[in-house]
Design a protein around this motif. Structure first.
Motif, PDB file in Angstrom:
ATOM      1  N   GLU A  46       7.718  -3.332  20.947  1.00 16.76           N
ATOM      2  CA  GLU A  46       8.598  -2.504  21.334  1.00 16.76           C
ATOM      3  C   GLU A  46       9.487  -2.554  20.061  1.00 16.76           C
ATOM      4  N   ARG A  47       9.966  -3.643  19.782  1.00 13.06           N
ATOM      5  CA  ARG A  47      10.898  -3.998  18.456  1.00 13.06           C
ATOM      6  C   ARG A  47      10.091  -3.518  17.317  1.00 13.06           C
ATOM      7  N   VAL A  48       8.665  -3.998  17.171  1.00 13.70           N
ATOM      8  CA  VAL A  48       7.914  -3.589  15.798  1.00 13.70           C
ATOM      9  C   VAL A  48       7.771  -1.838  15.680  1.00 13.70           C
ATOM     10  N   GLU A  49       7.490  -1.233  17.205  1.00 16.41           N
ATOM     11  CA  GLU A  49       7.269   0.224  17.062  1.00 16.41           C
ATOM     12  C   GLU A  49       8.536   0.995  16.589  1.00 16.41           C
ATOM     13  N   GLY A  50       9.695   0.499  16.945  1.00 15.77           N
ATOM     14  CA  GLY A  50      10.718   0.820  16.596  1.00 15.77           C
ATOM     15  C   GLY A  50      11.415   0.866  15.495  1.00 15.77           C
ATOM     16  N   SER A  51      10.732  -0.271  14.508  1.00 23.83           N
ATOM     17  CA  SER A  51      11.248  -0.519  13.255  1.00 23.83           C
ATOM     18  C   SER A  51      10.320  -0.268  11.951  1.00 23.83           C
ATOM     19  N   TYR A  52       9.213   0.173  12.330  1.00 23.18           N
ATOM     20  CA  TYR A  52       8.230   0.316  11.312  1.00 23.18           C
ATOM     21  C   TYR A  52       7.610   1.469  11.344  1.00 23.18           C
ATOM     22  N   GLU A  53       7.230   2.174  10.234  1.00 21.82           N
ATOM     23  CA  GLU A  53       6.456   3.290  10.127  1.00 21.82           C
ATOM     24  C   GLU A  53       5.232   2.644   9.601  1.00 21.82           C
ATOM     25  N   LEU A  54       4.039   3.435   9.552  1.00 18.71           N
ATOM     26  CA  LEU A  54       2.781   2.960   8.804  1.00 18.71           C
ATOM     27  C   LEU A  54       2.760   2.402   7.454  1.00 18.71           C
ATOM     28  N   PRO A  55       3.565   3.473   6.592  1.00 15.04           N
ATOM     29  CA  PRO A  55       3.686   2.773   5.108  1.00 15.04           C
ATOM     30  C   PRO A  55       4.464   1.399   4.914  1.00 15.04           C
ATOM     31  N   ASP A  56       5.142   1.054   6.056  1.00 21.27           N
ATOM     32  CA  ASP A  56       6.145   0.016   5.817  1.00 21.27           C
ATOM     33  C   ASP A  56       5.355  -1.178   5.776  1.00 21.27           C
ATOM     34  N   ILE A  57       4.515  -1.336   6.874  1.00 26.76           N
ATOM     35  CA  ILE A  57       3.702  -2.521   7.419  1.00 26.76           C
ATOM     36  C   ILE A  57       3.334  -3.510   6.085  1.00 26.76           C
ATOM     37  N   ASN A  58       2.582  -2.570   5.193  1.00 26.10           N
ATOM     38  CA  ASN A  58       2.074  -3.598   4.168  1.00 26.10           C
ATOM     39  C   ASN A  58       3.113  -4.086   3.210  1.00 26.10           C
ATOM     40  N   HIS A  59       4.257  -3.713   3.281  1.00 26.99           N
ATOM     41  CA  HIS A  59       5.577  -4.310   2.630  1.00 26.99           C
ATOM     42  C   HIS A  59       5.845  -5.674   3.155  1.00 26.99           C
ATOM     43  N   ARG A  60       5.736  -6.000   4.488  1.00 24.29           N
ATOM     44  CA  ARG A  60       6.167  -7.100   5.004  1.00 24.29           C
ATOM     45  C   ARG A  60       5.425  -8.160   4.123  1.00 24.29           C
ATOM     46  N   PRO A  61       6.408  -9.369   3.959  1.00 27.33           N
ATOM     47  CA  PRO A  61       6.200 -10.271   2.762  1.00 27.33           C
ATOM     48  C   PRO A  61       4.874 -11.020   3.153  1.00 27.33           C
ATOM     49  N   GLY A  62       4.596 -11.221   4.354  1.00 33.28           N
ATOM     50  CA  GLY A  62       3.466 -12.012   4.797  1.00 33.28           C
ATOM     51  C   GLY A  62       2.185 -11.086   4.810  1.00 33.28           C
ATOM     52  N   ILE A  63       2.106 -10.079   4.807  1.00 34.07           N
ATOM     53  CA  ILE A  63       1.042  -9.064   4.741  1.00 34.07           C
ATOM     54  C   ILE A  63       0.812  -8.827   3.446  1.00 34.07           C
ATOM     55  N   ALA A  64       1.932  -8.454   2.802  1.00 27.23           N
ATOM     56  CA  ALA A  64       1.742  -8.093   1.205  1.00 27.23           C
ATOM     57  C   ALA A  64       1.187  -9.220   0.299  1.00 27.23           C
ATOM     58  N   ALA A  65       1.492 -10.284   0.515  1.00 21.41           N
ATOM     59  CA  ALA A  65       1.081 -11.563   0.022  1.00 21.41           C
ATOM     60  C   ALA A  65      -0.486 -11.797   0.578  1.00 21.41           C
ATOM     61  N   THR A  66      -0.957 -11.514   1.748  1.00 18.33           N
ATOM     62  CA  THR A  66      -2.371 -11.968   2.191  1.00 18.33           C
ATOM     63  C   THR A  66      -3.118 -10.782   1.525  1.00 18.33           C
ATOM     64  N   ARG A  67      -2.607  -9.657   1.416  1.00 16.19           N
ATOM     65  CA  ARG A  67      -3.528  -8.515   0.838  1.00 16.19           C
ATOM     66  C   ARG A  67      -3.401  -8.832  -1.047  1.00 16.19           C
ATOM     67  N   ALA A  68      -2.606  -9.446  -1.271  1.00 15.52           N
ATOM     68  CA  ALA A  68      -2.772  -9.685  -2.794  1.00 15.52           C
ATOM     69  C   ALA A  68      -3.819 -10.813  -3.152  1.00 15.52           C
ATOM     70  N   ALA A  69      -3.914 -11.815  -2.122  1.00 12.16           N
ATOM     71  CA  ALA A  69      -4.915 -12.741  -2.234  1.00 12.16           C
ATOM     72  C   ALA A  69      -6.250 -11.941  -2.081  1.00 12.16           C
ATOM     73  N   TYR A  70      -6.364 -11.187  -1.242  1.00 18.95           N
ATOM     74  CA  TYR A  70      -7.571 -10.651  -1.096  1.00 18.95           C
ATOM     75  C   TYR A  70      -8.143  -9.850  -2.358  1.00 18.95           C
ATOM     76  N   LYS A  71      -7.271  -9.139  -3.029  1.00 16.92           N
ATOM     77  CA  LYS A  71      -7.317  -8.335  -4.290  1.00 16.92           C
ATOM     78  C   LYS A  71      -7.486  -9.387  -5.475  1.00 16.92           C
ATOM     79  N   ALA A  72      -6.932 -10.366  -5.467  1.00 18.60           N
ATOM     80  CA  ALA A  72      -7.407 -11.506  -6.471  1.00 18.60           C
ATOM     81  C   ALA A  72      -8.802 -12.008  -6.355  1.00 18.60           C
ATOM     82  N   LEU A  73      -9.183 -11.955  -5.252  1.00 18.81           N
ATOM     83  CA  LEU A  73     -10.552 -12.473  -5.281  1.00 18.81           C
ATOM     84  C   LEU A  73     -11.613 -11.515  -4.856  1.00 18.81           C
TER      85      LEU A  73
END
Length: 224
Positions: A46-73
């Motif tokens: 409930e807290r997540v649903e009330g705090s995030y829109e879809l475009p915001d998700i990939n800007h979470r630091p942990g998610i953004a960094a994981t995605r960056a590692a994928y791209k680097a590989l």
């Protein structure tokens, strides 16, 4: 209790030099999702649903960094989304959470709360005494949990002596947690810090003690 060491291939060290892996080993008792844990997950969702829109998700630091590692590989993260991103998108899209059992749901809780992809394995199914984090190869066989064969080329992958057991997108059927899992190995993959490593280790250990009867918990941190 089985404690496996974590090692890194040079390609991982080059693509993610700031990576920290929090390895948690524990003796546990699994069971159907505890009602209190279910409520905690629903409140978190409930807290997540009330705090995030879809475009915001990939800007979470942990998610953004994981995605960056994928791209680097060389892996496209929009086609093979990391698990914590999958969970976040499911919540924000209004699909709610699924509940499996205490061990899996504790993993999902910590993943959502921290922003990190987490591998959770039945230690008794891990072959050998180490996991090596490397990069998926072309044509490498890998059966994701509930997903069938998936293409892990260019994806970070943990391997034991018999082959791949975990990626940020999906763990492997061979080492998955089941109802009678008694020995647990968890790898919290911190490609970029969001929740401090000591805090995520403490949270995970506390939840294992509360909901999974963990009577012995060992935490160790590994870096490339």
């Amino acid at each position: 209790m089985k404690e496996v060491s974590i090692e890194f291939e040079p390609a991982i060290a080059a693509a993610a030099p700031g990576l920290v892996v929090v390895r948690i080993a524990a003796e546990v008792a699994n069971g159907p999702t505890d009602p209190e844990l279910r409520r905690a997950l629903e409140e978190l969702a409930e807290r997540v649903e009330g705090s995030y829109e879809l475009p915001d998700i990939n800007h979470r630091p942990g998610i953004a960094a994981t995605r960056a590692a994928y791209k680097a590989l060389g892996k496209e993260p929009n086609r093979y989304r990391p698990a914590q991103e999958q969970l976040m998108r499911r919540i924000v899209n209004g699909k709610g959470l699924y509940f499996i059992d205490n061990l899996v749901d504790v993993c999902n809780y910590v993943s959502i709360a921290s922003g990190y992809a987490i591998g959770a394995f039945d230690s008794d199914k891990i072959q050998g005494d180490r996991l090596v984090l490397g990069v998926g190869r072309a044509g490498e066989p890998y059966e994701g949990i509930g997903r069938g064969l998936i293409n892990i080329e260019g994806m970070p992958v943990y391997r034991d002596a018999a082959g791949g057991v975990g990626t940020p997108t999906s763990d492997n059927e061979r080492t998955k947690i089941i109802a009678d899992t008694r020995n647990l190995t968890v790898c919290v993959n911190i490609y970029g810090e969001e929740m401090p490593p000591a805090d995520v280790a403490r949270l995970y250990a506390d939840l294992l003690r509360r909901y999974c009867a963990a009577w012995e918990v060992a935490v160790e941190m590994f870096r490339p």
